[in-house]
Write a protein that holds these residues in place. Structure first.
Motif, PDB file in Angstrom:
ATOM      1  N   ALA A 113      -1.639 -18.125  -5.588  1.00 53.24           N
ATOM      2  CA  ALA A 113      -2.148 -17.001  -4.869  1.00 53.24           C
ATOM      3  C   ALA A 113      -2.517 -17.154  -3.609  1.00 53.24           C
ATOM      4  CB  ALA A 113      -3.068 -16.943  -6.010  1.00 53.24           C
ATOM      5  N   ARG A 114      -2.943 -18.801  -3.130  1.00 53.86           N
ATOM      6  CA  ARG A 114      -3.826 -18.859  -1.732  1.00 53.86           C
ATOM      7  C   ARG A 114      -2.036 -19.268  -1.106  1.00 53.86           C
ATOM      8  NH1 ARG A 114      -6.577 -22.624  -5.932  1.00 53.86           N
ATOM      9  NH2 ARG A 114      -5.430 -24.169  -4.503  1.00 53.86           N
ATOM     10  N   ALA A 115      -1.356 -20.068  -1.171  1.00 59.42           N
ATOM     11  CA  ALA A 115      -0.226 -20.142  -1.245  1.00 59.42           C
ATOM     12  C   ALA A 115       0.640 -19.003  -0.629  1.00 59.42           C
ATOM     13  CB  ALA A 115       0.818 -20.712  -1.910  1.00 59.42           C
ATOM     14  N   ALA A 116       0.157 -17.961  -0.638  1.00 56.06           N
ATOM     15  CA  ALA A 116       0.801 -16.521  -0.499  1.00 56.06           C
ATOM     16  C   ALA A 116       0.392 -16.208   0.954  1.00 56.06           C
ATOM     17  CB  ALA A 116       0.288 -15.453  -1.121  1.00 56.06           C
ATOM     18  N   PHE A 117      -0.630 -16.882   1.272  1.00 54.50           N
ATOM     19  CA  PHE A 117      -1.272 -16.550   2.601  1.00 54.50           C
ATOM     20  C   PHE A 117      -1.113 -17.337   3.634  1.00 54.50           C
ATOM     21  CE2 PHE A 117      -3.760 -13.938   0.230  1.00 54.50           C
ATOM     22  CZ  PHE A 117      -3.920 -12.578   0.731  1.00 54.50           C
ATOM     23  N   VAL A 118      -0.697 -19.198   3.204  1.00 57.29           N
ATOM     24  CA  VAL A 118      -0.014 -19.352   4.162  1.00 57.29           C
ATOM     25  C   VAL A 118       1.274 -19.359   5.503  1.00 57.29           C
ATOM     26  CG1 VAL A 118       1.057 -22.176   4.715  1.00 57.29           C
ATOM     27  CG2 VAL A 118      -0.559 -21.502   2.303  1.00 57.29           C
ATOM     28  N   GLY A 119       0.577 -19.429   6.002  1.00 57.73           N
ATOM     29  CA  GLY A 119       1.114 -18.817   7.940  1.00 57.73           C
ATOM     30  C   GLY A 119       0.677 -17.674   8.004  1.00 57.73           C
ATOM     31  N   SER A 120      -0.473 -17.061   7.955  1.00 61.59           N
ATOM     32  CA  SER A 120      -1.041 -15.941   8.057  1.00 61.59           C
ATOM     33  C   SER A 120      -1.273 -16.098   9.694  1.00 61.59           C
ATOM     34  CB  SER A 120      -1.654 -15.603   6.899  1.00 61.59           C
ATOM     35  OG  SER A 120      -1.351 -14.952   6.360  1.00 61.59           O
ATOM     36  N   GLU A 121      -0.901 -15.331  10.491  1.00 65.23           N
ATOM     37  CA  GLU A 121      -0.522 -14.851  12.003  1.00 65.23           C
ATOM     38  C   GLU A 121      -2.419 -14.849  12.099  1.00 65.23           C
ATOM     39  OE1 GLU A 121      -0.665 -10.855  13.747  1.00 65.23           O
ATOM     40  OE2 GLU A 121       0.561 -10.395  11.855  1.00 65.23           O
ATOM     41  N   ALA A 122      -2.738 -15.626  13.732  1.00 61.86           N
ATOM     42  CA  ALA A 122      -3.941 -15.168  13.392  1.00 61.86           C
ATOM     43  C   ALA A 122      -4.488 -14.470  14.057  1.00 61.86           C
ATOM     44  CB  ALA A 122      -4.366 -16.165  15.003  1.00 61.86           C
ATOM     45  N   GLY A 123      -5.630 -14.315  14.986  1.00 59.41           N
ATOM     46  CA  GLY A 123      -6.506 -12.926  15.468  1.00 59.41           C
ATOM     47  C   GLY A 123      -6.872 -12.471  14.131  1.00 59.41           C
ATOM     48  N   VAL A 124      -7.110 -10.897  13.999  1.00 64.69           N
ATOM     49  CA  VAL A 124      -8.203 -10.376  12.605  1.00 64.69           C
ATOM     50  C   VAL A 124      -7.284 -10.384  11.459  1.00 64.69           C
ATOM     51  CG1 VAL A 124      -9.137  -7.887  11.911  1.00 64.69           C
ATOM     52  CG2 VAL A 124      -9.562  -8.639  14.168  1.00 64.69           C
ATOM     53  N   PRO A 125      -5.843 -10.331  11.650  1.00 64.72           N
ATOM     54  CA  PRO A 125      -5.176 -10.183  10.301  1.00 64.72           C
ATOM     55  C   PRO A 125      -5.779 -11.598   9.735  1.00 64.72           C
ATOM     56  CG  PRO A 125      -3.634  -9.173  12.048  1.00 64.72           C
ATOM     57  CD  PRO A 125      -5.379 -10.185  12.238  1.00 64.72           C
ATOM     58  N   GLY A 126      -5.419 -12.873  10.921  1.00 64.20           N
ATOM     59  CA  GLY A 126      -5.601 -14.147   9.893  1.00 64.20           C
ATOM     60  C   GLY A 126      -6.910 -14.768   9.594  1.00 64.20           C
ATOM     61  N   ALA A 127      -7.833 -14.133  10.108  1.00 59.87           N
ATOM     62  CA  ALA A 127      -9.110 -14.199   9.622  1.00 59.87           C
ATOM     63  C   ALA A 127      -9.563 -13.321   7.822  1.00 59.87           C
ATOM     64  CB  ALA A 127     -10.564 -13.758  10.893  1.00 59.87           C
ATOM     65  N   VAL A 128      -8.728 -12.477   8.279  1.00 61.35           N
ATOM     66  CA  VAL A 128      -8.802 -11.572   6.840  1.00 61.35           C
ATOM     67  C   VAL A 128      -8.029 -12.923   5.976  1.00 61.35           C
ATOM     68  CG1 VAL A 128      -7.719  -9.715   5.475  1.00 61.35           C
ATOM     69  CG2 VAL A 128      -9.132  -9.125   7.699  1.00 61.35           C
ATOM     70  N   ALA A 129      -6.793 -12.904   5.751  1.00 56.31           N
ATOM     71  CA  ALA A 129      -6.838 -14.041   5.514  1.00 56.31           C
ATOM     72  C   ALA A 129      -7.043 -14.612   5.135  1.00 56.31           C
ATOM     73  CB  ALA A 129      -5.166 -14.037   6.047  1.00 56.31           C
ATOM     74  N   ALA A 130      -8.247 -15.744   5.702  1.00 55.06           N
ATOM     75  CA  ALA A 130      -8.740 -16.826   5.394  1.00 55.06           C
ATOM     76  C   ALA A 130      -9.778 -16.614   4.488  1.00 55.06           C
ATOM     77  CB  ALA A 130      -9.274 -17.088   6.776  1.00 55.06           C
ATOM     78  N   ILE A 131     -10.917 -15.540   4.584  1.00 55.49           N
ATOM     79  CA  ILE A 131     -11.983 -15.033   3.649  1.00 55.49           C
ATOM     80  C   ILE A 131     -11.401 -14.791   2.432  1.00 55.49           C
ATOM     81  CG2 ILE A 131     -13.351 -12.811   3.172  1.00 55.49           C
ATOM     82  CD1 ILE A 131     -13.156 -12.602   5.524  1.00 55.49           C
ATOM     83  N   VAL A 132      -9.424 -13.566   2.324  1.00 51.43           N
ATOM     84  CA  VAL A 132      -8.953 -13.974   0.975  1.00 51.43           C
ATOM     85  C   VAL A 132      -8.304 -15.260   0.247  1.00 51.43           C
ATOM     86  CG1 VAL A 132      -7.269 -13.228  -0.311  1.00 51.43           C
ATOM     87  CG2 VAL A 132      -8.655 -12.106   1.051  1.00 51.43           C
ATOM     88  N   VAL A 133      -8.232 -16.541   0.835  1.00 50.90           N
ATOM     89  CA  VAL A 133      -8.074 -17.564   0.679  1.00 50.90           C
ATOM     90  C   VAL A 133      -9.040 -17.862  -0.158  1.00 50.90           C
ATOM     91  CG1 VAL A 133      -6.867 -19.856   1.308  1.00 50.90           C
ATOM     92  CG2 VAL A 133      -5.733 -18.310   2.119  1.00 50.90           C
TER      93      VAL A 133
END
Length: 276
Positions: free
Chosen positions: A129-149
């Motif tokens: 589940a965490r690996a699905a977000f590896v490499g998420s782009e920076a900026g707002v999408p990256g910040a949201v992905a970090a919260i989910v991870v």
């Protein structure tokens, strides 16, 4: 599972919050694993819920009191952190546009629903589940992905998973402001240059320090020097750094709004325990 049944312990906690003596909830360092386990045993609350309360309210006595008072005796709290995450996702999830990322978020929420009902979820499943977000782009999408991870961990063994999501909200506020304002790498460099200039100006205005001993700053003379330095440092920034000040103010306001909303979501869910 995770029922708040110990009314006496709840009242004792509220009294400690009022007296600001319950350091497990009101310290910015967090309660730590041993403290969480001890409080869970004393109150019947789950460790994940305790850690989330602390992350959202360590400096907000009004919130902590409202949360503890709002839980009725017998309230099931095991599912509350996961429901809080799902509601928070409804607020911030628009930043993830890719269908694969949205499906990955839905998967994380499903895992938490299972864990809250006592269903064991293998650690490999959480890792995927965490690996699905590896490499998420920076900026707002990256910040949201970090919260989910941060939350894609088994809450039965990683008690701070939801708390980590709450602690990442300031990073999301920063990313949102920078995206809206067009702040970029050149602005970062300019901000650093201005800060260095302000430090130099502050030292020049405050005068030489007669001692290299860090303890000198705690003396009356040292404290006066610090006040002179800060006054000159801030004055320089006020004169030369309007865009930097705009950034600080914008991020501060965004952070306050996000954290207030996150608290309101949890209080709404707690109030719902009376209705369910």
């Amino acid at each position: 599972m995770g029922a708040f049944e110990k009314q006496g312990a709840r009242l004792h906690l509220i009294a400690q919050v009022d007296q600001e003596t319950v350091t497990l909830l009101t310290s910015p360092q967090g309660p730590g694993s041993d403290g969480v386990q001890a409080m869970a045993a004393d109150t019947g609350l789950t460790p994940s819920f305790i850690a989330l309360l602390q992350a959202l309210g360590w400096n907000d006595k009004v919130f902590l009191r409202a949360a503890l008072q709002g839980l009725p005796t017998g309230a099931e709290v095991a599912a509350l952190p996961g429901r809080w995450l799902a509601a928070l996702w409804d607020e911030i999830g628009e930043a993830l546009e890719a269908r694969s990322e949205r499906e990955a978020v839905a998967n994380v929420l499903d895992l938490h629903r299972s864990a809250a009902t006592g269903v064991a979820v293998n650690r490999t499943v959480w890792r995927k589940a965490r690996a699905a977000f590896v490499g998420s782009e920076a900026g707002v999408p990256g910040a949201v992905a970090a919260i989910v991870v941060a939350t894609a961990w088994d809450p039965l063994t990683t008690h701070g998973a939801f708390a980590d999501a709450a602690l990442l909200l300031p990073s999301l506020a920063e990313a949102r402001w920078e995206a809206a304002s067009g702040w970029g790498a050149a602005d970062d460099e300019e901000a650093q240059r201005l800060d260095e200039q302000a430090i130099t100006h502050g030292r020049e205005q405050a005068g030489p320090t007669p001692s290299e001993d860090p303890g000198w700053y705690n003396t009356e003379e040292g404290e006066a020097w610090v006040q002179r330095f800060l006054a000159a440092y801030n004055a320089y920034g006020d004169t030369h750094g309007q865009r930097v000040r705009d950034r600080h103010e914008g991020i501060f306001q965004g952070r306050e709004a996000l954290q207030s909303r996150a608290k309101a979501i949890l209080l709404d869910l707690i109030q719902g325990q009376h209705l369910g």
